[in-house]
Design an enzyme around this catalytic site. Structure first.
Site, PDB file in Angstrom:
ATOM      1  N   TYR A 161      50.188  40.434  10.877  1.00  0.00           N
ATOM      2  CA  TYR A 161      49.201  40.337   9.790  1.00  0.00           C
ATOM      3  C   TYR A 161      49.744  39.460   8.658  1.00  0.00           C
ATOM      4  O   TYR A 161      49.053  38.564   8.176  1.00  0.00           O
ATOM      5  CB  TYR A 161      48.869  41.740   9.280  1.00  0.00           C
ATOM      6  N   ALA A 171      52.070  37.169   8.768  1.00  0.00           N
ATOM      7  CA  ALA A 171      52.169  35.764   9.205  1.00  0.00           C
ATOM      8  C   ALA A 171      50.784  35.115   9.183  1.00  0.00           C
ATOM      9  O   ALA A 171      50.622  33.971   8.733  1.00  0.00           O
ATOM     10  CB  ALA A 171      52.777  35.694  10.598  1.00  0.00           C
TER      11      ALA A 171
END
Ligand code: NAP
Length: 258
Positions: free
Chosen positions: A154, A156
């Site tokens: 999430y 990233a």
């Protein structure tokens, strides 16, 4: 009527922030295109906007599918003649210990949260170039600026949304297309209802202790209201934000300050 006769496309419009924002923009006079994979969600939003006398279109789409996204853009053009504002709100969130984060979880998260926004931006820019400009708003997160345990995919994806936002903003700044990202902290939406058990495990809390825990850690002492998100979207969408582009704006009650 801040959005009178503006054509506004919203992905993730079947639930949570997207669904609320769609109603707010409709009440401000916009013609709304509701896009989501959740058909029941957009049906409910559609009925409620029609009941209130608004103009609305609904399209069940998977934002990771290029044809779906571009067909939805064309449908908005056919019905409303232009696209002034495109809000990329659809997203998913999975909290999982890093060593249990499978390739499927990684690929799905990056695909919905980042590829979906790339496709949305590309479709929006294609139409906005023909229309003399527009405003694109991408939902990143405080997790796009700060890493979190059990939240690698999430975080990233949401950091990627900021890179995407800045880069599209720079390329089309002179064509009058503004592109900004919003980085909310916690908004208690169905996304949080689904992940509260996993977050509780991460902090060794009971699920009922999670929201009070956030309230203690957020400087303002509370989570974000839906209307506080839609107010920022409305501001960024409109002419009052005419000199703002390429920004990733924190909406965190003071949790994040850079
Ligand atoms: P939500 O209530 O879960 O709504 C997200 C919507 O996106 C759902 O209707 C979901 O459908 C849809 N969606 C998922 N995958 C899709 C796909 N492939 N194609 C089209 N639609 C798809 O979430 P929310 O809390 O309102 O979040 C909205 C945005 O804000 C997200 O980008 C999220 O990451 C971001 N955000 C939220 C918070 C928060 O605290 N709530 C904080 C920071 C950032 P399904 O339900 O069927 O999957």
């Amino acid at each position: 009527m801040l959005m009178k006769d503006k054509s506004v496309v919203i992905t993730g419009a079947g639930s949570g922030i997207g669904a609320f924002t769609a109603k707010v923009f409709s009440a401000e006079g916009a013609n709304i295109s509701l896009l989501d994979i959740d058909e029941a969600g957009i049906n409910a939003g559609y009925d409620s906007i029609i009941k209130a006398g608004g103009a609305v279109l609904k399209q069940k789409i998977d934002i990771t599918n290029r044809d779906d996204v571009f067909k939805a853009g064309s449908a908005a053009i056919n019905k409303f003649g232009k696209i002034d504002v495109w809000i990329n709100c659809a997203g998913i969130s999975i909290i999982v210990p890093f060593l249990d984060c499978t390739e499927d979880i990684w690929d799905k998260t990056l695909s919905v949260n980042l590829k979906g926004m790339y496709l949305g931006c590309q479709c929006a820019v294609t139409h906005m170039l023909k229309n003399g400009g527009g405003s694109i708003i991408n939902f990143s997160s405080q997790s796009g600026k700060k890493g979190g345990a059990r939240y690698q995919a999430y975080c990233a994806s949401k950091a990627g949304v900021i890179g995407l936002t800045q880069s599209v903003a720079v390329e089309f700044a002179q064509q009058n297309i503004r592109v900004n990202a919003i980085c909310p902290g916690v908004v208690k939406t169905p996304m949080w209802d689904r992940q509260i058990d996993d977050y509780a495990k991460k902090r060794k809390l009971k699920p009922s202790e999670v929201m009070p825990y956030f309230c203690k850690t957020i400087p303002m002492g509370r989570v974000c209201e839906y209307s506080e998100v839609s107010d920022l979207v409305l501001y960024l969408a409109g002419d009052r934000a005419s000199y703002i582009t390429g920004q990733a704006i924190n909406l965190t009650g003071g949790s994040l300050m850079s």
